[in-house]
Design an enzyme around this catalytic site. Sequence first.
Site, mmCIF file in Angstrom:
data_model
loop_
_atom_site.group_PDB
_atom_site.id
_atom_site.type_symbol
_atom_site.label_atom_id
_atom_site.label_comp_id
_atom_site.label_asym_id
_atom_site.label_seq_id
_atom_site.Cartn_x
_atom_site.Cartn_y
_atom_site.Cartn_z
ATOM 1 C CB SER A 79 -0.805 0.168 1.318
ATOM 2 O OG SER A 79 -1.530 1.379 1.425
ATOM 3 C CE1 TYR B 197 -4.065 -2.115 5.196
ATOM 4 C CE2 TYR B 197 -2.654 -0.407 4.571
ATOM 5 C CZ TYR B 197 -3.790 -1.588 4.146
ATOM 6 O OH TYR B 197 -4.146 -1.565 2.971
HETATM 7 N N1 LIG Z 1 -8.729 -0.251 -1.214
HETATM 8 C C1 LIG Z 1 -7.467 0.355 -1.056
HETATM 9 O O1 LIG Z 1 -7.482 1.653 -1.199
HETATM 10 C C2 LIG Z 1 -6.253 -0.303 -0.804
HETATM 11 C C3 LIG Z 1 -4.923 0.464 -1.070
HETATM 12 C C4 LIG Z 1 -3.878 -0.276 -0.759
HETATM 13 C C5 LIG Z 1 -3.814 -1.470 -0.627
HETATM 14 N N2 LIG Z 1 -5.231 -2.210 -0.436
HETATM 15 C C6 LIG Z 1 -5.113 -3.845 -0.226
HETATM 16 O O2 LIG Z 1 -5.614 -4.454 -1.240
HETATM 17 C C7 LIG Z 1 -6.228 -5.680 -0.629
HETATM 18 C C8 LIG Z 1 -7.745 -6.068 -1.199
HETATM 19 O O3 LIG Z 1 -8.386 -4.857 -0.489
HETATM 20 P P1 LIG Z 1 -9.885 -4.382 -0.819
HETATM 21 O O4 LIG Z 1 -9.800 -2.802 -0.996
HETATM 22 O O5 LIG Z 1 -10.307 -5.070 -2.166
HETATM 23 O O6 LIG Z 1 -10.780 -4.552 0.290
HETATM 24 P P2 LIG Z 1 -11.954 -5.685 0.813
HETATM 25 O O7 LIG Z 1 -12.255 -5.626 2.106
HETATM 26 O O8 LIG Z 1 -12.898 -5.637 -0.278
HETATM 27 O O9 LIG Z 1 -11.213 -7.107 0.436
HETATM 28 C C9 LIG Z 1 -10.415 -7.719 1.456
HETATM 29 C C10 LIG Z 1 -10.800 -9.071 1.354
HETATM 30 O O10 LIG Z 1 -10.054 -9.984 2.249
HETATM 31 C C11 LIG Z 1 -11.121 -10.836 2.918
HETATM 32 N N3 LIG Z 1 -10.372 -11.305 4.225
HETATM 33 C C12 LIG Z 1 -10.364 -10.341 5.075
HETATM 34 N N4 LIG Z 1 -9.562 -11.126 6.333
HETATM 35 C C13 LIG Z 1 -9.355 -12.327 5.757
HETATM 36 C C14 LIG Z 1 -8.813 -13.390 6.239
HETATM 37 N N5 LIG Z 1 -8.337 -13.415 7.655
HETATM 38 N N6 LIG Z 1 -8.580 -14.393 5.753
HETATM 39 C C15 LIG Z 1 -9.133 -14.811 4.413
HETATM 40 N N7 LIG Z 1 -9.842 -13.608 3.781
HETATM 41 C C16 LIG Z 1 -9.718 -12.491 4.660
HETATM 42 C C17 LIG Z 1 -12.293 -10.107 2.980
HETATM 43 O O11 LIG Z 1 -13.336 -11.135 3.307
HETATM 44 C C18 LIG Z 1 -12.360 -9.659 1.552
HETATM 45 O O12 LIG Z 1 -13.055 -10.281 0.860
HETATM 46 C C19 LIG Z 1 -6.014 -5.716 0.813
HETATM 47 O O13 LIG Z 1 -4.708 -6.546 1.075
HETATM 48 C C20 LIG Z 1 -6.000 -4.339 1.023
HETATM 49 O O14 LIG Z 1 -5.074 -4.031 2.156
HETATM 50 C C21 LIG Z 1 -6.355 -1.718 -0.596
#
Ligand SMILES: NC(=O)c1ccc[n+]([C@@H]2O[C@H](COP(=O)([O-])OP(=O)(O)OC[C@H]3O[C@@H](n4cnc5c(N)ncnc54)[C@H](O)[C@@H]3O)[C@@H](O)[C@H]2O)c1
Length: 255
Positions: free
Chosen positions: A146, A161
């Site tokens: 991130s 995080y």
């Molecule tokens: N959205 C953003 O702005 C952003 C920015 C940088 C990085 N990210 C990263 O991208 C990835 C996806 O995030 P997103 O925005 O799609 O969010 P999201 O919440 O839609 O997706 C996260 C997914 O992880 C699953 N999850 C959570 N805990 C879990 C566990 N213990 N075991 C198995 N699955 C688990 C959830 O059920 C969900 O499907 C994450 O790692 C997040 O940190 C997101």
Amino acid sequence: MTDFPASPTVILTGAASPRGIGRASAHYLAERGWNIGIIDLDADAAKRVAEEIATEHGVQAAGAGADVSDEAQVRAAFDELEGQLPQLVALVNLAGISSPVPYLEVTADEWNRVLDINLSGVHYATRRAVESMVKNGVGRVVSMSSVSAQRGGGTYSKTPYSAAKAGIIGFSRSVARELGLAGITVNVVAPGPIDTDIMGGTLTEERKEKMAADGVLPRIGTPRDIAAAIAYLISEDAGYVTGQTLNVNGGLYMQ
Ligand SMILES: NC(=O)c1ccc[n+]([C@@H]2O[C@H](COP(=O)([O-])OP(=O)(O)OC[C@H]3O[C@@H](n4cnc5c(N)ncnc54)[C@H](O)[C@@H]3O)[C@@H](O)[C@H]2O)c1
């Protein structure tokens, strides 16, 4: 080094949430011919997304439930998916949680919860996936860091995080170095703010504008922006790219 098989499989963790990067990426990759394995907390949700992908794109797809912070569950889910799908070529680590707690209020439980899921979870899935990839002589691993790791928070989530997401970069470089000779590349995508529900629910237009304000481009990112970066890094043609972090952040952080 071995060539890609004609019909490769990618396993994505954290790809069952309806508006998440994972589900969008699974669709994007299936459109490009990848068979899809999905691991998420809720087995039924993972299987539903897999069914939807198989129906829409005519590829093979399967889902399995696992908490990525539990190594035994992760290994069982991989066994289940590998039993149903063609050769595993790629792993995309997307499972993750946010953590907006100010540093002075971070408890040991919060610290461990975030590090267990966001960093140890990446290790458990990677460790299991590369065991298969080493046997096959070819593999691709991509994990989500991130911009928060690079700029020190500043988006929604805070210190645990950022620490976990920075850990993913060092972890990936080290595994890349150890497994290059086995034909495996290991890379990272570092997204800026992406329009999903992870930052405390669906973003309002006002929050999106604020998040984009520091960047060079006049918007926040979409799941498709990240899916396209993943598709490149797991492609056969990206075989000379390893140990890298691809920043997809609208110019919020330049390196
Ligand atoms: N959205 C953003 O702005 C952003 C920015 C940088 C990085 N990210 C990263 O991208 C990835 C996806 O995030 P997103 O925005 O799609 O969010 P999201 O919440 O839609 O997706 C996260 C997914 O992880 C699953 N999850 C959570 N805990 C879990 C566990 N213990 N075991 C198995 N699955 C688990 C959830 O059920 C969900 O499907 C994450 O790692 C997040 O940190 C997101």
